[in-house]
Structures are given as C-alpha cells and as structure tokens.
Design a protein around this motif. Structure first.
Motif, PDB file in Angstrom:
ATOM      1  N   THR A   1      -3.488 -40.876   4.120  1.00 47.71           N
ATOM      2  CA  THR A   1      -3.449 -39.598   3.404  1.00 47.71           C
ATOM      3  C   THR A   1      -4.860 -39.160   3.040  1.00 47.71           C
ATOM      4  O   THR A   1      -5.685 -39.980   2.622  1.00 47.71           O
TER       5      THR A   1
ATOM      6  N   ARG B   1      -2.480 -32.898  -0.426  1.00 46.61           N
ATOM      7  CA  ARG B   1      -2.422 -34.246   0.147  1.00 46.61           C
ATOM      8  C   ARG B   1      -1.921 -34.104   1.583  1.00 46.61           C
ATOM      9  O   ARG B   1      -0.798 -33.673   1.824  1.00 46.61           O
TER      10      ARG B   1
ATOM     11  N   CYS C   1      -1.377 -40.538  -5.374  1.00 46.32           N
ATOM     12  CA  CYS C   1      -1.666 -40.971  -4.009  1.00 46.32           C
ATOM     13  C   CYS C   1      -2.204 -42.397  -3.998  1.00 46.32           C
ATOM     14  O   CYS C   1      -1.869 -43.198  -3.142  1.00 46.32           O
TER      15      CYS C   1
ATOM     16  N   CYS D   1      -5.134 -43.997   0.952  1.00 46.48           N
ATOM     17  CA  CYS D   1      -5.546 -42.654   0.531  1.00 46.48           C
ATOM     18  C   CYS D   1      -7.062 -42.495   0.581  1.00 46.48           C
ATOM     19  O   CYS D   1      -7.800 -43.357   0.130  1.00 46.48           O
TER      20      CYS D   1
ATOM     21  N   TRP E   1       1.697 -31.963   5.644  1.00 46.00           N
ATOM     22  CA  TRP E   1       0.982 -31.847   4.388  1.00 46.00           C
ATOM     23  C   TRP E   1       1.919 -31.261   3.338  1.00 46.00           C
ATOM     24  O   TRP E   1       2.774 -30.439   3.623  1.00 46.00           O
TER      25      TRP E   1
ATOM     26  N   THR F   1      -0.983 -36.039   4.902  1.00 41.21           N
ATOM     27  CA  THR F   1      -0.678 -37.361   5.442  1.00 41.21           C
ATOM     28  C   THR F   1      -0.614 -37.290   6.958  1.00 41.21           C
ATOM     29  O   THR F   1       0.179 -36.533   7.509  1.00 41.21           O
TER      30      THR F   1
END
Length: 234
Positions: free
Chosen positions: A57, A64, A14, A23, A4, A66
């Motif tokens: 994500t 964010r 994103c 996303c 992250w 991922t």
C-alpha cells in the motif's frame, strides 16, 4: 493493477492493522509518498515490489493505494465476494467523464455486458481490421515525403476509428486541436482521477472539450436514427 480507496484510518490504520499489507508512507502523514510516487509512478512501483512484496500500500495525498502485482493474486482479488468493482470505479468515472453516480449505477451493467460482448476473440479480429485500414489511410495522407510524429498518427488513428470517420475532424486545423485536447486529457488522466480541476485547469478544459464532442455525436446519432425511422414509417 491498482485498487485505491479513501480511508478514515489514514496512515496509522495502514501501518498497524494486523491484516494490512506493507505500507509505504512518508515524513508528512497526510502527504505520504505523494511526491516520489507522482514523479515517476511506474519506477516507484518497480522499486517497491522487491522490497515490500507483490502486494503493498502507498499513502499519497490522503489516499491509500493498494497495488496487486501477481496474476494469481489478481484472480483472487477480482473473484472475491468482498470486492465491488462498480463501487471501486464509480468515483473515478465521475471525475474523468462527469457521469453522475445515479447514471453510472443505472447504466453500467448494460454497458459492461455490451463491451464484454464486443471484445470477444471473434469480434476483436474485426476491430483490428478496421484499425489497420484507418492507419493505412492516415499514413497515405501524409504523402510520400516529409516527417511527422508517430505517436500523433497512432493517437489520431485510434480515436478516429472509435469515433467513426463521420465524427472525426475533417481538416488540418480541427484535427490539430483534437490531437492537442486528447493528448492533454490522456497524459493527465491519472491526475484527473483525483478530481482537482483547479489545480489541473488545462486537463479539465480538455475533458470538457471532448465531452462536448461526444454530446454532439450523440445528438447527431439520435437525429439520424429518428430520420431513418420516419422514412421506414413512410
């Protein structure tokens, strides 16, 4: 597994970056999917994977996150020259263990080398033997009748094995306090990563209690080493 990072691009970056993975956001831009994700993270990931693929994500509370879920992607990620593991975990280590940035970068290479050496196949068998011995001893202390919580027994066994018997709580009262503090810290660990001590005050208190225990262990260890060195000199 998860990597992250903070991002100034936010949700729009994103969504519209050409090389970004799918996303998952929410109706509120900054808040994103924080509520659904925080309520049941593992269930959220399991539902997201078949819909969005092995890499996706999640936008949650300004972060964010991922997720990389396949072993082959895993290897590609961790062997990439563009990945800096120390940079990725430094903030999390600071939030959960109060280790400063300078101290972390100074000591991490040495600590990582020692840990890798201790966790080689030849050493893990020795660790397992000690762990089993500690578990059996704690099991005998329960007596031949009665009931108890298995998860508490396992937690205490693991931690007393890591701390050493000389540093573990020696009576029922201090043992119960230790279990309560460690359980609170363990259960709130992922929330502690976000460094919100005012929101998670009980978690922050448990962290400070455990850090105090470790500091006392370090002082005791140094005093013992100093005493032993003095005896050798004499």
């Amino acid at each position: 597994s998860v990597k992250w990072t903070d991002s100034k691009e936010g949700v729009l970056g994103c969504l519209f970056h050409p090389n970004a993975p799918p996303c998952i956001g929410g109706w509120i831009p900054w808040f994103g999917a924080a509520f659904e994700f925080g309520k049941a993270p593992l269930h959220f990931i399991q539902k997201a994977r078949p819909k969005y693929g092995p890499v996706f994500t999640v936008v949650a509370a300004g972060k964010r996150l991922t997720f990389v879920t396949l072993n082959e992607d895993f290897r590609a990620f961790f062997t990439s020259k563009d990945v800096d593991f120390e940079q990725a975990v430094q903030e999390a280590v600071h939030n959960t263990a109060s280790i400063s940035k300078d101290c972390f970068y100074k000591t991490h290479p040495t600590c990582a080398t020692i840990i890798k050496g201790r966790l080689t196949p030849g050493h893990t068998s020795m660790l397992s033997a000690h762990l089993c011995e500690e578990f059996n001893d704690n099991l005998e202390n329960l007596g031949s009748e009665g009931s108890g919580q298995l998860n508490e027994l396992i937690r205490y066994t693991v931690m007393s094995n890591l701390l050493g018997r000389c540093n573990s709580p020696s009576n029922a009262l201090t043992r119960q306090e230790f279990l309560e503090k460690f359980t609170k810290y363990d259960e709130g660990f992922e929330y502690g990563l976000k460094d919100a001590p005012y929101v998670f005050r009980e978690w922050a208190n448990s962290k400070q209690w455990l850090l105090s225990l470790l500091r006392n262990m370090a002082v005791k260890s140094q005093e013992t080493l100093y005493s032993e060195n003095n005896r050798k000199v004499i």
